[in-house]
Design an enzyme around this catalytic site. Structure first.
Site, PDB file in Angstrom:
ATOM      1  N   SER A 150     -19.924  19.167  50.137  1.00  0.00           N
ATOM      2  CA  SER A 150     -19.916  17.773  49.668  1.00  0.00           C
ATOM      3  C   SER A 150     -18.625  17.146  50.200  1.00  0.00           C
ATOM      4  CB  SER A 150     -19.886  17.775  48.135  1.00  0.00           C
ATOM      5  OG  SER A 150     -19.392  16.556  47.616  1.00  0.00           O
ATOM      6  N   TYR A 163     -16.866  20.659  40.010  1.00  0.00           N
ATOM      7  CA  TYR A 163     -17.678  20.429  41.214  1.00  0.00           C
ATOM      8  C   TYR A 163     -16.792  20.434  42.461  1.00  0.00           C
ATOM      9  CZ  TYR A 163     -21.238  18.199  44.202  1.00  0.00           C
ATOM     10  OH  TYR A 163     -22.150  17.921  45.206  1.00  0.00           O
TER      11      TYR A 163
HETATM   12  N1  LIG Z   1     -27.070  14.137  46.290  1.00  0.00           N
HETATM   13  C1  LIG Z   1     -25.840  13.970  46.755  1.00  0.00           C
HETATM   14  O1  LIG Z   1     -25.319  12.838  46.784  1.00  0.00           O
HETATM   15  C2  LIG Z   1     -25.047  15.136  47.270  1.00  0.00           C
HETATM   16  C3  LIG Z   1     -23.829  14.856  47.904  1.00  0.00           C
HETATM   17  C4  LIG Z   1     -23.073  15.900  48.395  1.00  0.00           C
HETATM   18  C5  LIG Z   1     -23.512  17.193  48.271  1.00  0.00           C
HETATM   19  N2  LIG Z   1     -24.698  17.445  47.643  1.00  0.00           N
HETATM   20  C6  LIG Z   1     -25.097  18.852  47.545  1.00  0.00           C
HETATM   21  O2  LIG Z   1     -26.357  19.038  48.159  1.00  0.00           O
HETATM   22  C7  LIG Z   1     -27.068  20.074  47.495  1.00  0.00           C
HETATM   23  C8  LIG Z   1     -28.437  19.565  47.075  1.00  0.00           C
HETATM   24  O3  LIG Z   1     -28.252  18.460  46.196  1.00  0.00           O
HETATM   25  P1  LIG Z   1     -29.426  17.463  45.793  1.00  0.00           P
HETATM   26  O4  LIG Z   1     -28.795  16.144  45.630  1.00  0.00           O
HETATM   27  O5  LIG Z   1     -30.587  17.636  46.673  1.00  0.00           O
HETATM   28  O6  LIG Z   1     -29.740  18.041  44.324  1.00  0.00           O
HETATM   29  P2  LIG Z   1     -31.106  18.048  43.483  1.00  0.00           P
HETATM   30  O7  LIG Z   1     -32.012  16.970  43.911  1.00  0.00           O
HETATM   31  O8  LIG Z   1     -30.663  18.115  42.057  1.00  0.00           O
HETATM   32  O9  LIG Z   1     -31.763  19.452  43.901  1.00  0.00           O
HETATM   33  C9  LIG Z   1     -31.091  20.637  43.612  1.00  0.00           C
HETATM   34  C10 LIG Z   1     -31.937  21.816  44.051  1.00  0.00           C
HETATM   35  O10 LIG Z   1     -31.245  23.022  43.712  1.00  0.00           O
HETATM   36  C11 LIG Z   1     -32.088  23.813  42.869  1.00  0.00           C
HETATM   37  N3  LIG Z   1     -31.269  24.598  41.945  1.00  0.00           N
HETATM   38  C12 LIG Z   1     -30.432  24.160  40.971  1.00  0.00           C
HETATM   39  N4  LIG Z   1     -29.892  25.199  40.320  1.00  0.00           N
HETATM   40  C13 LIG Z   1     -30.382  26.331  40.910  1.00  0.00           C
HETATM   41  C14 LIG Z   1     -30.214  27.718  40.681  1.00  0.00           C
HETATM   42  N5  LIG Z   1     -29.423  28.194  39.699  1.00  0.00           N
HETATM   43  N6  LIG Z   1     -30.872  28.594  41.477  1.00  0.00           N
HETATM   44  C15 LIG Z   1     -31.688  28.146  42.464  1.00  0.00           C
HETATM   45  N7  LIG Z   1     -31.899  26.847  42.722  1.00  0.00           N
HETATM   46  C16 LIG Z   1     -31.255  25.944  41.943  1.00  0.00           C
HETATM   47  C17 LIG Z   1     -33.004  22.809  42.180  1.00  0.00           C
HETATM   48  O11 LIG Z   1     -34.226  23.386  41.738  1.00  0.00           O
HETATM   49  P3  LIG Z   1     -34.440  23.939  40.233  1.00  0.00           P
HETATM   50  O12 LIG Z   1     -33.629  23.105  39.309  1.00  0.00           O
HETATM   51  O13 LIG Z   1     -35.916  23.821  40.054  1.00  0.00           O
HETATM   52  O14 LIG Z   1     -33.987  25.371  40.297  1.00  0.00           O
HETATM   53  C18 LIG Z   1     -33.274  21.853  43.342  1.00  0.00           C
HETATM   54  O15 LIG Z   1     -34.266  22.376  44.196  1.00  0.00           O
HETATM   55  C19 LIG Z   1     -26.187  20.518  46.320  1.00  0.00           C
HETATM   56  O16 LIG Z   1     -25.420  21.643  46.692  1.00  0.00           O
HETATM   57  C20 LIG Z   1     -25.275  19.321  46.110  1.00  0.00           C
HETATM   58  O17 LIG Z   1     -24.048  19.673  45.511  1.00  0.00           O
HETATM   59  C21 LIG Z   1     -25.479  16.453  47.140  1.00  0.00           C
END
Ligand SMILES: NC(=O)c1ccc[n+]([C@@H]2O[C@H](COP(=O)([O-])OP(=O)(O)OC[C@H]3O[C@@H](n4cnc5c(N)ncnc54)[C@H](OP(=O)(O)O)[C@@H]3O)[C@@H](O)[C@H]2O)c1
Length: 257
Positions: A150, A163
């Site tokens: 991130s 985080y």
């Molecule tokens: N969205 C943003 O603005 C942003 C920015 C920077 C970085 N990121 C990073 O990008 C990545 C994806 O984020 P996103 O925004 O796509 O999040 P999201 O929409 O909340 O999706 C998160 C995914 O991770 C899975 N997950 C959560 N806990 C888990 C666990 N203990 N074991 C296995 N799977 C798990 C969830 O599925 P289940 O809950 O069904 O397990 C879901 O498939 C993360 O690492 C996040 O920190 C996101």
């Protein structure tokens, strides 16, 4: 090899943790579109099944495997089943991540459960998957590890201490792995800015916060999850054959300000 062919992932096998929603699902879809066999995994059976179907719609193979990245047994079984079914693993994307409300606030407000969950999923989970991936990626002659951090892994963010700690850890861990695994396996990390997914729903629904993020973003908007797929396909592919140990920000210019 033509420049277009360098991006072709036909014949490679990929695992994407958290590959069933948001950024992870877009990454799984992008890798499959580039020709890879992809196993998108998470903790929710219906989402895992839907993601498997989406991958297969590209004419490549997939598997529906439930994995909680805080569970060592789940991780071992994910890697073993994938390798046994497809004969190896070439690409691992550690994408699963959380930022629970219990971990938000000033340091003195954060409860220890929120802190532990954030570090367990975002950092320890990625580390355990990396350990399990090691023999397979080393055996592949195209081994590539890609971690999703991130902008909070590159700069500080207020009121998000666990985080930011987890994501700074992930950036540092990736750079160290790149040193330990070179020249056989490449390891890189991506630092996304603000992306329109479930993780940012509350942020985007708060007019003041949403506008302040957009105002600080030179490209004037949140990213779509699909805009993370291209960078991952690039890092996984022969087009990135001399790229290792790097942190690629994909943030619409947010960290340039
Ligand atoms: N969205 C943003 O603005 C942003 C920015 C920077 C970085 N990121 C990073 O990008 C990545 C994806 O984020 P996103 O925004 O796509 O999040 P999201 O929409 O909340 O999706 C998160 C995914 O991770 C899975 N997950 C959560 N806990 C888990 C666990 N203990 N074991 C296995 N799977 C798990 C969830 O599925 P289940 O809950 O069904 O397990 C879901 O498939 C993360 O690492 C996040 O920190 C996101």
């Amino acid at each position: 090899m033509s420049i277009i062919d360098q991006f072709d992932l036909t014949g490679r096998v990929a695992i994407v943790t958290g590959g069933t929603r948001g950024i992870g699902l877009a990454i799984a879809d992008g890798l499959a579109a580039a020709g890879a066999t992809v196993v998108p995994t998470s903790r929710t059976a219906s989402d895992v099944e839907a993601a498997r179907k989406r991958v297969e719609s590209h004419g490549v193979e997939s598997l529906a495997i439930l994995t909680d990245v805080t569970d060592d047994g789940d991780i071992e079984s994910l890697f073993e089943r994938t390798a046994n079914t497809f004969g190896g693993i070439d690409i691992v994307v550690n994408n699963a991540g959380v930022n629970p409300s219990a971990a938000l606030g000033c340091p003195e407000d954060v409860d220890s459960e929120g802190y532990d969950v954030t570090l367990d999923v975002n950092l320890r989970g990625a580390f355990r998957c990396t350990q399990e991936a090691a023999p397979y990626l080393n055996e592949s002659d195209k081994g590539s590890l890609i971690n999703i951090a991130s902008v909070g892994g590159v700069v500080g963010l207020p009121r998000q201490h666990p985080y930011v700690a987890s994501k700074h850890g992930l950036v540092g861990m990736t750079k160290s792995i790149a040193l330990d695994w070179a020249p056989e396996v490449r390891a890189n990390v991506i630092a996304p800015g603000y992306v329109a997914t479930d993780l940012t729903t509350e942020l985007r629904e708060n007019d003041k916060l949403r506008q302040s993020i957009i105002n600080r973003t030179p490209l004037d908007r949140f990213a779509d999850p699909e805009e993370l797929a291209g960078p991952v396909v690039f890092l996984a592919s022969d087009a990135a054959s001399y790229v290792t140990g790097t942190c690629l920000t994909v943030d619409g210019g947010w960290t340039s300000k």
